[in-house]
Design a protein around this motif. Structure first.
Motif, PDB file in Angstrom:
ATOM      1  N   ARG A  71     -10.525  -5.369   3.726  1.00 52.94           N
ATOM      2  CA  ARG A  71      -8.957  -5.413   4.576  1.00 52.94           C
ATOM      3  C   ARG A  71      -9.254  -4.808   6.013  1.00 52.94           C
ATOM      4  NH1 ARG A  71      -6.360  -1.953   1.124  1.00 52.94           N
ATOM      5  NH2 ARG A  71      -6.475  -0.281   2.104  1.00 52.94           N
ATOM      6  N   ASP A  85      -5.756   4.491   3.423  1.00 52.83           N
ATOM      7  CA  ASP A  85      -7.031   4.172   2.401  1.00 52.83           C
ATOM      8  C   ASP A  85      -7.133   3.815   0.857  1.00 52.83           C
ATOM      9  OD1 ASP A  85      -8.638   5.216   4.564  1.00 52.83           O
ATOM     10  OD2 ASP A  85      -8.218   7.320   4.122  1.00 52.83           O
ATOM     11  N   ARG A  86      -5.510   3.267   0.639  1.00 52.13           N
ATOM     12  CA  ARG A  86      -5.660   3.090  -0.869  1.00 52.13           C
ATOM     13  C   ARG A  86      -6.249   1.918  -1.339  1.00 52.13           C
ATOM     14  NH1 ARG A  86       0.472   2.316  -3.556  1.00 52.13           N
ATOM     15  NH2 ARG A  86      -0.268   1.607  -5.876  1.00 52.13           N
ATOM     16  N   GLU A  87      -6.615   2.004  -2.434  1.00 51.53           N
ATOM     17  CA  GLU A  87      -7.477   0.602  -3.207  1.00 51.53           C
ATOM     18  C   GLU A  87      -6.776   0.610  -4.386  1.00 51.53           C
ATOM     19  OE1 GLU A  87     -11.710   0.222  -1.263  1.00 51.53           O
ATOM     20  OE2 GLU A  87     -11.434   1.595  -2.779  1.00 51.53           O
ATOM     21  N   TYR A  88      -5.977  -0.513  -4.697  1.00 55.36           N
ATOM     22  CA  TYR A  88      -5.406  -0.600  -6.094  1.00 55.36           C
ATOM     23  C   TYR A  88      -6.615  -0.909  -6.948  1.00 55.36           C
ATOM     24  CZ  TYR A  88      -0.618  -1.940  -4.984  1.00 55.36           C
ATOM     25  OH  TYR A  88       0.715  -1.748  -4.412  1.00 55.36           O
ATOM     26  N   ARG A 133      -7.992  -9.089  -3.358  1.00 54.96           N
ATOM     27  CA  ARG A 133      -9.144  -8.314  -2.847  1.00 54.96           C
ATOM     28  C   ARG A 133      -8.580  -7.704  -1.637  1.00 54.96           C
ATOM     29  NH1 ARG A 133     -14.749 -11.259  -0.739  1.00 54.96           N
ATOM     30  NH2 ARG A 133     -15.940  -9.230  -0.249  1.00 54.96           N
ATOM     31  N   MET A 147      -7.399  -4.195  -3.270  1.00 55.17           N
ATOM     32  CA  MET A 147      -8.613  -3.493  -3.652  1.00 55.17           C
ATOM     33  C   MET A 147     -10.049  -2.984  -3.118  1.00 55.17           C
ATOM     34  SD  MET A 147      -8.930  -5.929  -7.581  1.00 55.17           S
ATOM     35  CE  MET A 147      -9.903  -4.395  -8.384  1.00 55.17           C
ATOM     36  N   ASP A 148     -10.080  -3.656  -1.956  1.00 50.00           N
ATOM     37  CA  ASP A 148     -11.310  -3.573  -1.191  1.00 50.00           C
ATOM     38  C   ASP A 148     -11.068  -3.110   0.283  1.00 50.00           C
ATOM     39  OD1 ASP A 148     -13.543  -3.509   0.219  1.00 50.00           O
ATOM     40  OD2 ASP A 148     -14.353  -5.372  -0.665  1.00 50.00           O
ATOM     41  N   LYS A 149     -11.018  -1.831   0.447  1.00 49.27           N
ATOM     42  CA  LYS A 149     -10.458  -1.342   1.906  1.00 49.27           C
ATOM     43  C   LYS A 149     -11.465  -1.839   3.114  1.00 49.27           C
ATOM     44  CE  LYS A 149      -9.365   2.673   4.633  1.00 49.27           C
ATOM     45  NZ  LYS A 149     -10.320   2.863   5.607  1.00 49.27           N
ATOM     46  N   ARG A 192     -18.516  -7.675  -3.282  1.00 46.77           N
ATOM     47  CA  ARG A 192     -17.904  -6.688  -2.550  1.00 46.77           C
ATOM     48  C   ARG A 192     -17.834  -6.786  -0.931  1.00 46.77           C
ATOM     49  NH1 ARG A 192     -14.057  -2.890  -4.135  1.00 46.77           N
ATOM     50  NH2 ARG A 192     -14.955  -1.620  -2.643  1.00 46.77           N
ATOM     51  N   LEU A 223       0.986  -1.440   0.057  1.00 40.44           N
ATOM     52  CA  LEU A 223      -0.103   0.095  -0.127  1.00 40.44           C
ATOM     53  C   LEU A 223       1.046   1.290  -0.047  1.00 40.44           C
ATOM     54  CD1 LEU A 223      -2.635  -1.260   2.601  1.00 40.44           C
ATOM     55  CD2 LEU A 223      -2.963  -0.932   0.168  1.00 40.44           C
TER      56      LEU A 223
END
Length: 278
Positions: A124, A145-148, A116, A119-121, A192, A88
């Motif tokens: 996580r 807070d980053r999401e790929y 996942r 990509m999904d905060k 999701r 991240l």
């Protein structure tokens, strides 16, 4: 015990010549496999699990010990946090490769779970909420807070590893590519919301609808249609041949095998492909 990923990534982001494969651990069962025999001995004493160790030619050994990474274990949690923070905090995905150091940190078929998590905060955060509070001390993961994006996932799983390894025919769909393609059905990975515990879940990208290898369809609708033999890639870097005499002397002084027996014989390189060094 705490993650030192922030300091590592500060240096990583400043040096464009450095690449990284993360080796993200997966909570659950894994198998440690390494030539570090003493380490495997310590893991066996720590876990009490079965231990296989062997000594082989070339003055090394190999060890295998089953391992379970427990989500309530501070040590396991810190390892998990460290990997997530490395991902991240990386500013350039073209220098990052997604791995689980299979099988040491977790099986390769758990890559979809790692994807996942990136990509999904919310997903996580579900895991973060299960971790022991002590593991989160001096960690920044809760603040990230980053999401790929799917584009970035394609980079760290396909394009970047190929570029890092110098495999010009891999990691892209342009002219000269090998024709390795995975095709996914959106109906299989539109989940999701976390509907699982950490051991088993419906993860994104679990089941490709089609897998094409070298232009041939090898998987269709989850069914394996044919086997595809793998290939060994090797590099032959230039070097100063005069160093061989010095190395030969060291072999005679300190090794139990001869210098001539050390290199990999040509018979084991049949069918391999040389990657150009630059």
């Amino acid at each position: 015990m705490h993650s030192g990923a922030s300091a590592v990534m500060e240096a990583f982001n400043e040096h464009s010549n450095v690449t990284m494969d993360v080796g993200q651990i997966i909570f659950g069962n894994a198998v440690t496999m390494t030539s570090d025999g003493p380490l495997e001995y310590r893991i066996q004493k720590m876990t009490g699990h079965k231990w296989c160790n062997d000594d082989v030619e070339c003055e090394t050994g190999g060890g295998i010990v089953p391992m379970e990474y427990k989500i309530k274990s501070v040590a396991s949690a810190v390892q998990w946090i460290t990997g997530m923070e490395l991902f991240l905090l990386a500013k350039d995905p073209w220098r990052v490769a997604l791995t689980t150091d299979h099988p040491n940190a977790g099986p390769f078929f758990c890559y979809p779970q790692v994807i996942r998590l990136l990509m999904d905060k919310d997903y996580r955060n579900h895991f973060i909420g299960l971790l022991p509070p002590k593991a989160l001390k001096r960690s920044v993961i809760k603040d990230l807070d980053r999401e790929y994006s799917l584009y970035e996932i394609a980079i760290i799983t396909r394009a970047a590893p190929a570029k890092i390894l110098g495999l010009k025919e891999k990691g892209h769909l342009g002219v000269g590519a090998d024709g390795d393609v995975a095709i996914y059905d959106p109906r299989n990975y539109g989940h999701r919301r976390c509907i699982c515990n950490f051991r088993e879940c419906r993860r994104a990208l679990d089941f490709p609808a089609w897998v094409i290898k070298g232009g041939d369809v090898v998987v269709k609708d989850g069914t394996l249609l044919k086997e595809f033999p793998g290939r060994v890639y090797r590099v032959v870097p230039e070097f100063d041949s005069s160093i061989e005499e010095k190395i030969r002397e060291d072999f005679e002084k300190y090794y139990t095998l001869s210098f001539e027996n050390y290199p990999v014989q040509e018979e084991y390189l049949k069918g391999s492909k040389e990657v150009a060094c630059s």
